[in-house]
Write a protein that holds these residues in place. Structure first.
Motif, short mmCIF file in Angstrom:
data_model
loop_
_atom_site.label_atom_id
_atom_site.label_comp_id
_atom_site.label_asym_id
_atom_site.label_seq_id
_atom_site.Cartn_x
_atom_site.Cartn_y
_atom_site.Cartn_z
N ALA A 299 -37.00 82.31 -22.04
CA ALA A 299 -36.00 83.07 -22.79
C ALA A 299 -34.60 82.52 -22.53
O ALA A 299 -33.78 82.38 -23.45
CB ALA A 299 -36.07 84.54 -22.42
N ARG A 300 -34.32 82.18 -21.27
CA ARG A 300 -33.01 81.61 -20.94
C ARG A 300 -32.85 80.22 -21.54
O ARG A 300 -31.75 79.85 -21.99
CB ARG A 300 -32.83 81.56 -19.42
N LEU A 301 -33.92 79.46 -21.53
CA LEU A 301 -33.86 78.12 -22.10
C LEU A 301 -33.55 78.18 -23.59
O LEU A 301 -32.68 77.45 -24.10
CB LEU A 301 -35.18 77.39 -21.84
N VAL A 302 -34.23 79.07 -24.30
CA VAL A 302 -34.01 79.20 -25.74
C VAL A 302 -32.63 79.81 -26.02
O VAL A 302 -31.87 79.32 -26.87
CB VAL A 302 -35.12 80.06 -26.38
N GLY A 303 -32.32 80.90 -25.30
CA GLY A 303 -31.03 81.56 -25.53
C GLY A 303 -29.86 80.67 -25.18
O GLY A 303 -28.85 80.64 -25.90
N GLY A 304 -29.97 79.95 -24.07
CA GLY A 304 -28.89 79.05 -23.67
C GLY A 304 -28.71 77.91 -24.67
O GLY A 304 -27.58 77.52 -25.00
N SER A 305 -29.82 77.40 -25.18
CA SER A 305 -29.74 76.32 -26.17
C SER A 305 -29.08 76.81 -27.45
O SER A 305 -28.29 76.09 -28.08
CB SER A 305 -31.14 75.78 -26.47
N ALA A 306 -29.41 78.05 -27.84
CA ALA A 306 -28.79 78.62 -29.04
C ALA A 306 -27.29 78.80 -28.85
O ALA A 306 -26.49 78.53 -29.76
CB ALA A 306 -29.45 79.95 -29.38
N ARG A 307 -26.89 79.26 -27.66
CA ARG A 307 -25.47 79.43 -27.40
C ARG A 307 -24.75 78.08 -27.36
O ARG A 307 -23.62 77.95 -27.84
CB ARG A 307 -25.26 80.17 -26.08
#
Length: 348
Positions: A299-307
């Motif tokens: 979740a952090r990997l996806v969310g961080g990439s989106a940000r």
């Protein structure tokens, strides 16, 4: 070179001194190939140790003991984790200018910060309190008095103080935007469930009662202090914040790079998951912890990439820096779920 060139500096292999007063205090500074940092920090640490229990007739308004004239006798312990004992010459030189017995040097050649931390625990075994501080940190004027005062008034097993970063040179805007070196500040007396050892006081009687030591499997990866302090709280010890006990962290230029801060974020996520798995207990609990770690990390990997992507589109340095930091931490967490260990402190 002789084993001891100045009073109070002991060579490797000798047993810890006996007969230390029951209320004694040890300030432990662990070092690895940072002679310039030790040369700067040691006189300041020795000054606070010396004023905690000054020799008879030497206390005055400018030398106030920690708790009146009967403040806890304090010494400074340097634990040199370099196999080549590179800190010995500078420590011996500085010790020769100070009151005999105020500074002690020991050589811990086994690699890893956990081994050095455990050496400090053994060396301080006859004392009541042990304070950890990093070799690249400088304490504020009343740092030691504040830590000890809160421990005495509360009976806490551990007291933690804030670390404020000072930069060797102004960091680039991207690093400032990501707040990579900004640390928490809390109200004094706040209860904690985890802490680092960069500004930490321990009540050694309670540490012994709780059967605590630093897990040396975490010596080259980091995280042994996270595991130690979480175990301390889980086993019934209390850990409190002391916001007045400030130390200043001197950040060198070698750490003011995008590569370093992102590797640190990855390691932080990776070691946090390793600690969770260690505390999980049985096989079923560990399997569940791995699943949670994989989910949280992903979740952090996806969310961080989106940000990060949003930051690139908008031109926001803050979104870019914080996004990639979150993604790096998530990657470390997800990798930890599969058993990968990132050894930030590995040596050649």
């Amino acid at each position: 070179m002789s084993d001891i060139t100045h009073p109070g500096v002991r060579p490797t292999g000798e047993e810890p001194a006996v007969g230390t007063p029951a209320d004694g205090l040890v300030i432990a500074v662990l070092t690895y190939r940072r002679p310039e940092d030790i040369a700067l920090a040691l006189p300041r640490l020795a000054a606070q140790a010396g004023t905690s229990h000054p020799p008879a007739g030497q206390a005055g308004p400018e030398q106030e003991p920690l708790d009146g004239p009967a403040g806890p006798p304090a010494t400074v312990l340097v634990v040199d984790n370099d196999p080549e004992a590179s800190a010995r010459p500078i420590v011996e030189q500085l010790a020769g200018t100070l009151r005999p017995g105020l500074v002690r040097y020991v050589h811990e050649p086994r690699p890893g910060i956990a081994a050095a931390r455990n050496r400090a625990l053994r060396e301080a075994a006859s004392s009541a309190l042990l304070v950890f501080i990093d070799d690249d940190e400088v304490p504020s004027e009343r740092w030691l008095a504040q830590l000890v005062g809160l421990q005495r008034s509360s009976g806490a097993a551990a007291v933690v103080g804030p670390v404020i970063s000072e930069y060797e040179h102004a960091p680039e805007p991207w690093i400032e935007a990501g707040k990579f070196f900004h640390r928490r500040r809390l109200a004094t007396g706040t209860r904690l469930d985890v802490a680092a050892t960069n500004n930490l006081l321990l009540d050694l009687r309670q540490v012994r009662d709780l059967r605590l030591s630093f897990d040396e499997r975490f010596g080259l990866s980091g995280g042994s202090d996270t595991l130690f302090t979480r175990q301390l709280v889980q086993r019934g010890g209390s850990m409190l914040w002391c916001d007045e006990a400030i130390v200043m962290d001197r950040v060198p230029s070698s750490r003011l790079t995008r590569g370093w801060v992102l590797r640190r974020a990855l390691r932080s996520g990776n070691s946090a998951i390793r600690v969770n798995l260690e505390l999980a207990g049985g096989a079923t609990a560990r399997l569940g912890a791995r699943g949670v770690a994989l989910g949280s990390g992903s979740a952090r990997l996806v969310g961080g990439s989106a940000r990060l992507a949003a930051g690139l589109i908008s031109g926001s340095a803050q979104h870019q820096a914080k996004g990639v930091r979150t993604a790096a931490r998530g990657l470390g967490m997800a990798a930890g779920a599969f058993g990968y260990v990132y050894s930030e402190y590995r040596r050649k």
